[in-house]
Write a protein that holds these residues in place. Structure first.
Motif, PDB file in Angstrom:
ATOM      1  N   SER A 148       2.992 -37.038  24.130  1.00 17.17           N
ATOM      2  CA  SER A 148       1.936 -36.051  24.402  1.00 17.17           C
ATOM      3  C   SER A 148       1.662 -35.184  23.178  1.00 17.17           C
ATOM      4  O   SER A 148       0.497 -34.885  22.869  1.00 17.17           O
ATOM      5  CB  SER A 148       2.343 -35.164  25.585  1.00 17.17           C
ATOM      6  N   ALA A 149       2.732 -34.789  22.481  1.00 21.19           N
ATOM      7  CA  ALA A 149       2.555 -33.964  21.290  1.00 21.19           C
ATOM      8  C   ALA A 149       1.766 -34.702  20.216  1.00 21.19           C
ATOM      9  O   ALA A 149       0.874 -34.116  19.569  1.00 21.19           O
ATOM     10  CB  ALA A 149       3.920 -33.531  20.749  1.00 21.19           C
ATOM     11  N   LEU A 150       2.073 -35.971  20.013  1.00 26.17           N
ATOM     12  CA  LEU A 150       1.360 -36.760  19.009  1.00 26.17           C
ATOM     13  C   LEU A 150      -0.096 -36.960  19.390  1.00 26.17           C
ATOM     14  O   LEU A 150      -1.000 -36.861  18.542  1.00 26.17           O
ATOM     15  CB  LEU A 150       2.042 -38.117  18.834  1.00 26.17           C
ATOM     16  N   LEU A 151      -0.363 -37.226  20.671  1.00 27.92           N
ATOM     17  CA  LEU A 151      -1.745 -37.420  21.116  1.00 27.92           C
ATOM     18  C   LEU A 151      -2.554 -36.136  20.972  1.00 27.92           C
ATOM     19  O   LEU A 151      -3.736 -36.176  20.597  1.00 27.92           O
ATOM     20  CB  LEU A 151      -1.760 -37.897  22.572  1.00 27.92           C
ATOM     21  N   LYS A 152      -1.946 -35.011  21.256  1.00 28.54           N
ATOM     22  CA  LYS A 152      -2.651 -33.736  21.103  1.00 28.54           C
ATOM     23  C   LYS A 152      -2.930 -33.425  19.642  1.00 28.54           C
ATOM     24  O   LYS A 152      -3.958 -32.849  19.294  1.00 28.54           O
ATOM     25  CB  LYS A 152      -1.820 -32.605  21.728  1.00 28.54           C
ATOM     26  N   ARG A 153      -1.977 -33.825  18.776  1.00 25.53           N
ATOM     27  CA  ARG A 153      -2.128 -33.520  17.351  1.00 25.53           C
ATOM     28  C   ARG A 153      -3.157 -34.412  16.672  1.00 25.53           C
ATOM     29  O   ARG A 153      -3.982 -33.933  15.892  1.00 25.53           O
ATOM     30  CB  ARG A 153      -0.778 -33.685  16.649  1.00 25.53           C
ATOM     31  N   GLY A 154      -3.124 -35.714  16.965  1.00 28.62           N
ATOM     32  CA  GLY A 154      -4.018 -36.610  16.232  1.00 28.62           C
ATOM     33  C   GLY A 154      -4.555 -37.776  17.031  1.00 28.62           C
ATOM     34  O   GLY A 154      -5.080 -38.725  16.436  1.00 28.62           O
ATOM     35  N   GLY A 155      -4.410 -37.736  18.347  1.00 28.11           N
ATOM     36  CA  GLY A 155      -4.954 -38.796  19.179  1.00 28.11           C
ATOM     37  C   GLY A 155      -4.216 -40.112  19.021  1.00 28.11           C
ATOM     38  O   GLY A 155      -3.070 -40.166  18.552  1.00 28.11           O
ATOM     39  N   GLU A 156      -4.884 -41.186  19.397  1.00 27.22           N
ATOM     40  CA  GLU A 156      -4.268 -42.509  19.390  1.00 27.22           C
ATOM     41  C   GLU A 156      -3.854 -42.933  17.990  1.00 27.22           C
ATOM     42  O   GLU A 156      -2.846 -43.618  17.811  1.00 27.22           O
ATOM     43  CB  GLU A 156      -5.241 -43.534  19.975  1.00 27.22           C
ATOM     44  N   VAL A 157      -4.620 -42.518  16.974  1.00 29.38           N
ATOM     45  CA  VAL A 157      -4.295 -42.895  15.595  1.00 29.38           C
ATOM     46  C   VAL A 157      -2.931 -42.334  15.201  1.00 29.38           C
ATOM     47  O   VAL A 157      -2.096 -43.035  14.606  1.00 29.38           O
ATOM     48  CB  VAL A 157      -5.381 -42.392  14.628  1.00 29.38           C
ATOM     49  N   ALA A 158      -2.686 -41.062  15.535  1.00 26.62           N
ATOM     50  CA  ALA A 158      -1.400 -40.440  15.205  1.00 26.62           C
ATOM     51  C   ALA A 158      -0.256 -41.125  15.935  1.00 26.62           C
ATOM     52  O   ALA A 158       0.831 -41.338  15.365  1.00 26.62           O
ATOM     53  CB  ALA A 158      -1.433 -38.953  15.568  1.00 26.62           C
ATOM     54  N   LEU A 159      -0.489 -41.499  17.199  1.00 26.24           N
ATOM     55  CA  LEU A 159       0.554 -42.185  17.960  1.00 26.24           C
ATOM     56  C   LEU A 159       0.845 -43.557  17.378  1.00 26.24           C
ATOM     57  O   LEU A 159       2.008 -43.961  17.248  1.00 26.24           O
ATOM     58  CB  LEU A 159       0.128 -42.294  19.432  1.00 26.24           C
ATOM     59  N   ILE A 207      15.922 -46.616  22.602  1.00 26.47           N
ATOM     60  CA  ILE A 207      15.116 -46.549  23.814  1.00 26.47           C
ATOM     61  C   ILE A 207      13.906 -45.628  23.675  1.00 26.47           C
ATOM     62  O   ILE A 207      12.803 -45.973  24.121  1.00 26.47           O
ATOM     63  CB  ILE A 207      15.986 -46.107  25.007  1.00 26.47           C
ATOM     64  N   ILE A 208      14.075 -44.457  23.072  1.00 28.88           N
ATOM     65  CA  ILE A 208      12.990 -43.468  23.041  1.00 28.88           C
ATOM     66  C   ILE A 208      11.738 -44.002  22.347  1.00 28.88           C
ATOM     67  O   ILE A 208      10.624 -43.862  22.878  1.00 28.88           O
ATOM     68  CB  ILE A 208      13.481 -42.144  22.425  1.00 28.88           C
ATOM     69  N   PRO A 209      11.842 -44.646  21.157  1.00 32.13           N
ATOM     70  CA  PRO A 209      10.611 -45.194  20.551  1.00 32.13           C
ATOM     71  C   PRO A 209       9.915 -46.211  21.446  1.00 32.13           C
ATOM     72  O   PRO A 209       8.681 -46.283  21.473  1.00 32.13           O
ATOM     73  CB  PRO A 209      11.118 -45.833  19.257  1.00 32.13           C
ATOM     74  N   MET A 210      10.682 -47.002  22.182  1.00 29.17           N
ATOM     75  CA  MET A 210      10.087 -47.998  23.068  1.00 29.17           C
ATOM     76  C   MET A 210       9.360 -47.334  24.234  1.00 29.17           C
ATOM     77  O   MET A 210       8.266 -47.743  24.625  1.00 29.17           O
ATOM     78  CB  MET A 210      11.171 -48.951  23.573  1.00 29.17           C
ATOM     79  N   LEU A 211       9.975 -46.295  24.798  1.00 27.87           N
ATOM     80  CA  LEU A 211       9.362 -45.601  25.931  1.00 27.87           C
ATOM     81  C   LEU A 211       8.137 -44.798  25.517  1.00 27.87           C
ATOM     82  O   LEU A 211       7.297 -44.472  26.358  1.00 27.87           O
ATOM     83  CB  LEU A 211      10.386 -44.696  26.609  1.00 27.87           C
ATOM     84  N   MET A 212       8.025 -44.470  24.231  1.00 34.65           N
ATOM     85  CA  MET A 212       6.838 -43.749  23.765  1.00 34.65           C
ATOM     86  C   MET A 212       5.582 -44.604  23.864  1.00 34.65           C
ATOM     87  O   MET A 212       4.469 -44.093  23.839  1.00 34.65           O
ATOM     88  CB  MET A 212       7.046 -43.271  22.326  1.00 34.65           C
ATOM     89  N   LYS A 213       5.744 -45.930  23.974  1.00 29.93           N
ATOM     90  CA  LYS A 213       4.595 -46.817  24.121  1.00 29.93           C
ATOM     91  C   LYS A 213       4.015 -46.775  25.529  1.00 29.93           C
ATOM     92  O   LYS A 213       2.902 -47.248  25.761  1.00 29.93           O
ATOM     93  CB  LYS A 213       4.993 -48.253  23.794  1.00 29.93           C
ATOM     94  N   VAL A 214       4.774 -46.252  26.477  1.00 30.04           N
ATOM     95  CA  VAL A 214       4.393 -46.316  27.886  1.00 30.04           C
ATOM     96  C   VAL A 214       3.550 -45.110  28.269  1.00 30.04           C
ATOM     97  O   VAL A 214       3.950 -43.964  28.079  1.00 30.04           O
ATOM     98  CB  VAL A 214       5.637 -46.388  28.787  1.00 30.04           C
ATOM     99  N   ASP A 215       2.380 -45.381  28.819  1.00 30.95           N
ATOM    100  CA  ASP A 215       1.490 -44.333  29.308  1.00 30.95           C
ATOM    101  C   ASP A 215       1.574 -44.320  30.836  1.00 30.95           C
ATOM    102  O   ASP A 215       1.067 -45.212  31.502  1.00 30.95           O
ATOM    103  CB  ASP A 215       0.053 -44.622  28.851  1.00 30.95           C
ATOM    104  N   PHE A 216       2.249 -43.313  31.395  1.00 32.78           N
ATOM    105  CA  PHE A 216       2.448 -43.277  32.840  1.00 32.78           C
ATOM    106  C   PHE A 216       1.163 -42.986  33.603  1.00 32.78           C
ATOM    107  O   PHE A 216       1.102 -43.212  34.815  1.00 32.78           O
ATOM    108  CB  PHE A 216       3.535 -42.267  33.200  1.00 32.78           C
TER     109      PHE A 216
END
Length: 352
Positions: free
Chosen positions: A207-218, A61-70
């Protein structure tokens, strides 16, 4: 708003039904060869939560929910007709139509051909399957219909937010109407364990991934962990069928009978959503994903809740697994229908 564009369906995802079928065979074989191992896994519980399965469910579930931008919910008003139609189908039609179909087919029509002691459990599993709209695979279906990505993202975000508060009451209501005892403490634990906590953790990681490297990192992180999610699903199915082996081998027609209400419900809700979008003048690029979101199920959550509420070897767990088995081919058929009827749709729809 940070947006993750839907990726094409991978080969692994495209043949998910094949892998599910293989897991059925492997699970049945291992269940007969290693019954003591499966019993030991089933006994590894804390507060009625099976620890091995809980770990696998989180990996699903967690990897799937990481795709969701609330934050996408800020764009809800842009496609309010499509949002309204999908919410109506997901929360006012789908759970209740499935309860009615399950009561008719499982509780009445097929009743003489099913184990008497599992009838209510099968119905409960079908209700759990329909009570939560799909979260992750919707991005794939939307992409295949050239759906409007902002609509898909905002719709999933809205559905996930509603699911946090609505899943338990709807399930409790429908199980009560079906004369099934509702284990409220376990149901609420399932909501916290398999909805609230994964949503929180997924958004923290996102959020941590976006702060670290933006959309590319995510994107890179999602590409790496995506196979883990599906692998965890398949491992869970091996365990489920290991426990269900004797019952399935004794009556293989059970799977076919359970599939009947699922198939009817999926096509019914997809068709209704598609027609309502056309009637309200919504664009085809919104109507396609709306129909697919309205029809598909969050089967990962359904599997987890069924195991928590009724156990590994229950009819409820088996019913949710049948949902996994039919998900990919059925949804691909709806994608084909949506794409082939685009001309018809646009001739009768005046986009407002």
């Amino acid at each position: 708003m940070t947006e993750i564009s839907p990726a094409p369906m991978s080969r692994f995802e495209r043949y998910l039904t094949v892998w599910v079928a293989l897991c059925i065979v492997v699970g049945l074989a291992l269940g007969r060869l290693l019954p003591d191992v499966f019993q030991a896994i089933g006994a590894a519980e804390v507060a009625k939560v099976n620890l091995p399965v809980a770990i696998l469910i989180w990996l699903m579930i967690i990897p799937m929910l990481m795709k969701v931008d609330f934050t996408a919910m800020r764009a809800v008003g842009r496609h309010w007709r499509g949002i309204g139609v999908t919410l109506f189908i997901n929360w006012a039609v789908k759970p209740f139509s499935m309860a009615a179909l399950a009561a008719f087919f499982i509780g009445y029509l097929f009743r003489p051909h099913l184990p008497a002691g599992e009838i209510n459990s099968y119905i409960a599993g079908l209700i759990l399957l329909a009570a939560a709209p799909c979260t992750a695979m919707v991005f794939v279906w939307s992409n295949l219909t050239r759906g409007e990505p902002h609509f898909t993202l905002s719709q999933v975000a809205v559905n996930d937010t509603i699911m946090v508060v609505a899943f338990a009451p709807i399930v409790g209501l429908l199980l009560g109407l079906s004369a099934i005892s509702v284990p409220w403490q376990t149901l609420m634990l399932s909501v916290g364990l398999y909805i609230i906590m994964p949503v929180i953790l997924a958004q923290i990681f996102r959020s941590a991934l976006l702060k670290r490297g933006g959309e590319v990192a995510l994107r890179r992180a999602l590409a790496r962990i995506g196979p883990i999610s599906l692998t965890a699903l398949l491992a869970t199915l091996v365990l489920l069928f290991g426990f269900q082996g004797q019952q399935i081998l004794g009556q293989p027609a059970i799977i076919a009978m359970l599939a009947v209400p699922i198939l009817i419900q999926v096509y019914l809700n997809a068709g209704l959503a598609y027609l309502l979008n056309r009637a309200t003048g919504e664009a085809h690029c919104v109507a396609g994903p709306s129909a697919l979101i309205g029809a598909s199920n969050f089967f990962e959550l359904a599997v987890a809740a069924a195991i928590s509420l009724f156990g590994f070897s229950s009819g409820a767990a088996l019913a949710t697994v049948v949902g996994v088995l039919v998900e990919v081919p059925v949804m691909l058929s709806i994608v084909a229908i949506v794409n082939r009827t685009k001309g018809w749709y646009e001739r009768g729809s005046v986009v407002r």
